[in-house]
Write a protein that holds these residues in place. Structure first.
Motif, mmCIF file in Angstrom:
data_model
loop_
_atom_site.group_PDB
_atom_site.id
_atom_site.type_symbol
_atom_site.label_atom_id
_atom_site.label_comp_id
_atom_site.label_asym_id
_atom_site.label_seq_id
_atom_site.Cartn_x
_atom_site.Cartn_y
_atom_site.Cartn_z
ATOM 1 N N UNK A 17 7.503 2.076 -2.685
ATOM 2 C CA UNK A 17 6.920 2.373 -1.379
ATOM 3 C C UNK A 17 7.093 1.189 -0.428
ATOM 4 N N UNK A 18 6.965 -0.032 -0.965
ATOM 5 C CA UNK A 18 7.184 -1.218 -0.143
ATOM 6 C C UNK A 18 8.629 -1.238 0.372
ATOM 7 N N UNK A 19 9.578 -0.864 -0.499
ATOM 8 C CA UNK A 19 10.962 -0.779 -0.069
ATOM 9 C C UNK A 19 11.177 0.273 0.994
ATOM 10 N N UNK A 20 10.456 1.377 0.893
ATOM 11 C CA UNK A 20 10.547 2.437 1.896
ATOM 12 C C UNK A 20 10.090 1.927 3.261
ATOM 13 N N UNK A 21 8.977 1.185 3.282
ATOM 14 C CA UNK A 21 8.475 0.627 4.546
ATOM 15 C C UNK A 21 9.467 -0.375 5.119
ATOM 16 N N UNK A 22 10.071 -1.199 4.257
ATOM 17 C CA UNK A 22 11.055 -2.173 4.728
ATOM 18 C C UNK A 22 12.291 -1.483 5.291
ATOM 19 N N UNK A 23 12.698 -0.380 4.667
ATOM 20 C CA UNK A 23 13.828 0.389 5.199
ATOM 21 C C UNK A 23 13.520 0.922 6.588
ATOM 22 N N UNK A 24 12.298 1.404 6.780
ATOM 23 C CA UNK A 24 11.891 1.892 8.098
ATOM 24 C C UNK A 24 11.930 0.764 9.121
ATOM 25 N N UNK A 46 -1.927 8.699 -3.874
ATOM 26 C CA UNK A 46 -1.330 7.960 -2.765
ATOM 27 C C UNK A 46 -1.691 6.476 -2.826
ATOM 28 N N UNK A 47 -2.894 6.152 -3.287
ATOM 29 C CA UNK A 47 -3.298 4.750 -3.421
ATOM 30 C C UNK A 47 -2.422 4.031 -4.438
ATOM 31 N N UNK A 48 -2.146 4.685 -5.568
ATOM 32 C CA UNK A 48 -1.291 4.080 -6.581
ATOM 33 C C UNK A 48 0.148 3.970 -6.091
ATOM 34 N N UNK A 49 0.593 4.987 -5.360
ATOM 35 C CA UNK A 49 1.973 5.000 -4.873
ATOM 36 C C UNK A 49 2.213 3.883 -3.867
ATOM 37 N N UNK A 50 1.241 3.616 -2.978
ATOM 38 C CA UNK A 50 1.433 2.611 -1.938
ATOM 39 C C UNK A 50 1.507 1.191 -2.496
#
Length: 328
Positions: A299-306, A290-294
């Motif tokens: 993952x940054x794009x996922x947060x921006x989509x949210x 999870x640390x590598x994924x974040x």
């Protein structure tokens, strides 16, 4: 018995429905009867299946008194072999709640002291170093406060005792260092349990429901909806508690991997370290993943989509069109 003239194709569809309807009608009026010609012995007649006083009525009383999150916390305390004292004004409510806790910790078995009724003059027992589940019944509400504020009870709560007042719904968790914080931070299946608890509380508001009366429940049992709801809730709790057994439930022989055979005593010695180390390794690798994924662009794009979704949602909710729909 009903004879039906059906084609093979019709039988596949209609016969199961007819069997279910026949089974429902036949069970509806079935009762257990006991009539013994002894003195003033009265005939006993109970519905089938027989009501489960602890597994159904006792569980419903717990759900009507405390939140499911507190119930899960209470069960976890028992799994850690911490003592629990249940107090109340009704002997039926106190004892059935005690027995309900024994059933809810399935597939584990309580291995220590169990006293569903403990006389108030034996309250010194709460200082026992042996873990216990005990119930205390008093005659008046002010006596419940006396028990809760008793010096012996307060001292025992510093050492692992938790107290549940089933009459007031007050749950006082142990003051033992670190226990409450650990349990509150631990994950619980709260969403599903809260949904089923809301259904049980809704059923209890119906005047025809037997959930509010021990005597009525003993005579009539729960309705089909009440029974299914309680069974579903117990199933979720059991699955949650089973998860703490890790790989032990994956195969009947898995337990052999977590211990050693003692040639001297001829017995198997369970090793907690052998059981816990694979779980610790799994958690470490999961955290590393999870640390590598974040740190990825994905993952940054996922947060921006949210973020964009929430902003768009707020704009729509406060728009003129939304106001028009709400007014309409």
């Amino acid at each position: 018995q009903t004879k039906l003239r059906l084609s093979p194709q019709e039988a596949r569809v209609k016969l199961p429905k007819e069997m279910q309807r026949y089974r429902k009608d036949s069970l509806k009026n079935q009762t257990f009867q006991l009539d013994m010609p002894i003195g003033r012995f009265k005939k006993i007649e109970l519905p089938l299946p027989l009501p489960q006083m602890s597994g159904q009525w006792g569980l419903s009383r717990l759900l009507l008194r405390i939140r499911t999150s507190a119930l899960i916390m209470l069960l976890k305390l028992l799994l850690m072999e911490r003592s629990v004292l249940i107090i109340g004004l009704s002997s039926e409510e106190v004892t059935t709640c005690c027995f309900a806790l024994l059933e809810l910790i399935d597939p584990y078995t309580w291995a220590s002291a169990f006293m569903p009724i403990l006389p108030t003059d034996m309250l010194d027992f709460v200082s026992s170093p042996v873990p216990f589940i005990a119930g205390v019944v008093v005659n008046a509400p002010d006596e419940l406060m006396v028990v809760e504020d008793d010096d012996r009870v307060l001292a025992a709560m510093q050492e692992g005792l938790s107290v549940l007042n089933v009459s007031s719904g007050n749950f006082s968790i142990t003051a033992e260092y670190g226990i409450e914080e650990m349990l509150r931070r631990a994950a619980t299946p709260s969403t599903q349990l809260a949904f089923y608890q809301a259904r049980v509380r809704h059923f209890a508001t119906d005047e025809s429901s037997a959930l509010q009366s021990f005597g009525t429940f003993f005579k009539t049992g729960p309705t089909l909806k009440e029974s299914l709801t309680l069974q579903s809730l117990k199933s979720i709790i059991k699955q949650h508690l089973q998860s703490f057994a890790g790989p032990l439930l994956e195969h009947p022989d898995t337990w052999k991997l977590f211990g050693d055979f003692n040639d001297i005593t001829g017995t198997f010695d369970f090793s907690p370290d052998k059981f816990l180390q694979p779980l610790k390794d799994q958690m470490i690798f999961q955290l590393q993943f999870q640390e590598m994924m974040t740190h990825t662009q994905l993952f940054v794009g996922f947060v921006e989509d949210m973020q964009r979704y929430c902003e768009t949602r707020d704009e729509m909710l406060f728009s003129d069109q939304a106001q028009f729909i709400a007014d309409w």
